[in-house]
Design an enzyme around this catalytic site. Structure first.
Site, mmCIF file in Angstrom:
data_model
loop_
_atom_site.group_PDB
_atom_site.id
_atom_site.type_symbol
_atom_site.label_atom_id
_atom_site.label_comp_id
_atom_site.label_asym_id
_atom_site.label_seq_id
_atom_site.Cartn_x
_atom_site.Cartn_y
_atom_site.Cartn_z
ATOM 1 C CG ASP A 69 -47.307 -33.779 -8.760
ATOM 2 O OD1 ASP A 69 -48.255 -34.460 -9.184
ATOM 3 O OD2 ASP A 69 -46.310 -33.496 -9.454
ATOM 4 N N GLY A 101 -51.121 -31.837 -3.483
ATOM 5 C CA GLY A 101 -52.105 -32.428 -2.578
ATOM 6 C C GLY A 101 -53.474 -31.802 -2.722
ATOM 7 C CE LYS A 102 -53.863 -29.257 -8.225
ATOM 8 N NZ LYS A 102 -52.476 -29.775 -8.129
ATOM 9 N N GLY A 103 -55.993 -32.863 -4.419
ATOM 10 C CA GLY A 103 -57.055 -33.856 -4.307
ATOM 11 C C GLY A 103 -57.492 -34.051 -2.870
ATOM 12 C CG ASN A 137 -52.148 -34.024 -18.155
ATOM 13 O OD1 ASN A 137 -53.344 -33.900 -17.918
ATOM 14 N ND2 ASN A 137 -51.374 -32.987 -18.424
ATOM 15 N N GLY A 145 -53.064 -36.424 -11.765
ATOM 16 C CA GLY A 145 -53.481 -37.495 -10.869
ATOM 17 C C GLY A 145 -53.668 -36.975 -9.464
ATOM 18 C CG HIS A 146 -56.210 -34.665 -7.955
ATOM 19 N ND1 HIS A 146 -57.279 -33.890 -8.344
ATOM 20 C CD2 HIS A 146 -55.111 -33.917 -8.194
ATOM 21 C CE1 HIS A 146 -56.840 -32.719 -8.800
ATOM 22 N NE2 HIS A 146 -55.535 -32.732 -8.730
ATOM 23 C CD GLN A 194 -52.101 -30.568 -15.244
ATOM 24 O OE1 GLN A 194 -52.975 -29.761 -15.515
ATOM 25 N NE2 GLN A 194 -52.151 -31.788 -15.720
ATOM 26 N NE ARG A 242 -42.996 -38.587 -15.279
ATOM 27 C CZ ARG A 242 -43.098 -37.547 -16.108
ATOM 28 N NH1 ARG A 242 -42.127 -37.295 -16.968
ATOM 29 N NH2 ARG A 242 -44.163 -36.776 -16.086
ATOM 30 C CB VAL A 272 -50.136 -33.445 10.024
ATOM 31 C CG1 VAL A 272 -49.905 -31.977 10.336
ATOM 32 C CG2 VAL A 272 -51.506 -33.898 10.537
#
Length: 423
Positions: A13, A15-17, A38, A40-41, A224, A302, A413
């Site tokens: 999570d 921010g790789k996408g 499992n 999500g981007h 991940q 979540r 940013v």
């Protein structure tokens, strides 16, 4: 030619996408090499929000090839839902811009049943899985009992193998008192999915090597993060695949000597989803970010657990992945704070340590050693040039570089593609 691996430096999570989407402009092929749906981007481009699970973030760019590699476990029904949603948002998806490895493994409905049953059986020792069947699919792969995507091009063989697995798993479900998977409905649905996806399935290892020979640039999209890696993460609170840089090679068939650069992505603070130790977890930071509408999972919705930036984790991730540079996202999430803390070391039973211990029990026993920095108290979201950052924000990033041993190359940013600064 430049082939780059993007990995998460925390628990996913990060921010790789967004970073992959930004780097895709100068890339020809984007490769997903591990994990399943499992992950999500979330990418925001042109004011529109796209949520991706199996399809690489490069799909949002025209004339780019996206590849789902052999290291991925693919839910064909989930993939078709994702394709339909993206097409509804105006994204073109054809065999000309999306290829699927014929040796990737399939996630079947019975894997989801096993996942949920096993998680329920753990009681208060739950790992916090998404229930998407990822672990059981990888388990079948390792036990040499999995179904590979090439069977989707051989429907008669696929049906025979699927019926065999359903019979065996339904027998197990009956013993556990779990709902059985409907056989005829499942077979029909999977065969329909196979027909739709078969044109995308090929030997992607050959395709990638030919692309490299042709001088094309490859970008490997991590799923991940480092601390969810099955070998190097906070075991057992991990995923079921290798999420570190080495996994990009085994999960795609592209050897390490053809990799030119590794970019480690981390947030300006730390988050994690699910169970497991979290040394810098801080309820006030979590409340602040959640009240801002931030840090809710793209896959499950979540609320993520949140805390101060843990330089101990990022330092080890930089070393483990051989990271050449950092991409730091969500710096604007700290805009309103008077003071900001960075964890520089841990105290474990009276001893100061600078790398995370290998057991979950030891990590849970660690106490953070913090240093305090003055906050910049300024909205960063409209800044378009790294040089225009406030001095206190630059000082925060400079200290992070010193602590982890890698330079910041990209900075987020805000969530949009345009809110990415080059250092």
């Amino acid at each position: 030619m430049s082939n780059t691996i993007v990995v998460g430096a925390q628990w996913g999570d990060e921010g790789k996408g967004k970073i992959v989407d930004y780097l895709t402009e100068k890339t020809d092929v984007v490769v997903r090499a591990a994990g399943g749906n499992n992950a999500g981007h979330t990418v925001i481009s042109g004011g529109q929000k796209y949520v991706l699970h199996l399809i690489p973030s490069g799909i949002l760019w025209k004339d780019k090839m996206c590849v789902i590699g052999n290291g991925v476990v693919m839910d064909p029904l989930g993939l078709l839902e994702e394709i339909a949603k993206l097409r509804g948002q105006g994204v073109s998806i054809t065999p000309e811009n999306l290829l699927i490895s014929e040796t990737a493994h399939l996630v079947m409905p019975y894997h989801k049943g096993l996942d949920k049953a096993r998680e329920a059986k753990r009681g208060d020792k739950k790992i916090g899985t998404t229930g998407r069947g990822i672990g059981p699919a990888y388990a079948d792969k390792v036990e040499r009992d999995g179904l590979r995507t090439i069977l989707m091009t051989q429907p008669e063989v696929l049906e025979e193998e699927l019926r065999d697995r359903l019979a065996r798993h339904n027998a197990t479900f009956a013993e556990l008192g779990v709902d059985l998977v409907p056989v005829e409905e499942t077979v029909k649905t999977v065969l329909e999915a196979a027909k739709a996806l078969a044109p995308h399935i090929t030997n992607t290892t050959v395709y990638l090597h030919e692309a490299i020979k042709a001088g094309k640039n490859l970008l490997f999209e991590g799923a991940q993060g480092t601390y969810l890696d099955i070998d190097h993460g906070t075991y057992p609170f991990v995923t079921s695949s290798n999420t570190t840089a080495g996994g990009a090679c085994t999960g795609s068939g592209v050897p390490p000597r053809m990799i030119d650069k590794v970019v480690a992505v981390g947030k300006a603070y730390t988050t994690r989803v699910g169970s497991g130790p979290f040394v810098t977890e801080n309820e006030e930071i979590g409340d602040m970010l959640h009240n801002m509408g931030r840090e809710f999972g793209a896959t499950t919705g979540r609320a993520r657990r949140c805390g101060w930036l843990d330089a101990v984790l990022v330092r080890y991730a930089v070393m483990l992945n051989g990271a050449d540079e950092l991409a730091i996202t969500n710096l604007d999430g700290l805009d309103g704070l008077e003071t900001i803390q960075i964890c520089t070391a841990y105290k474990l039973r009276g001893k100061t340590i600078h790398y995370p211990p290998s057991t979950a029990a030891d990590l849970a026993a660690c106490e953070p050693v913090y240093e305090t920095h003055q906050g910049w108290k300024q909205d960063l979201s409209g800044i378009t040039n790294f040089a225009d950052l406030p001095d206190l924000a630059k000082a925060y990033l400079k200290r992070l570089e010193e602590l982890v041993g890698a330079k910041v190359g990209l900075l987020g940013v805000g969530p949009a593609r345009e809110q990415t600064l080059v250092a």
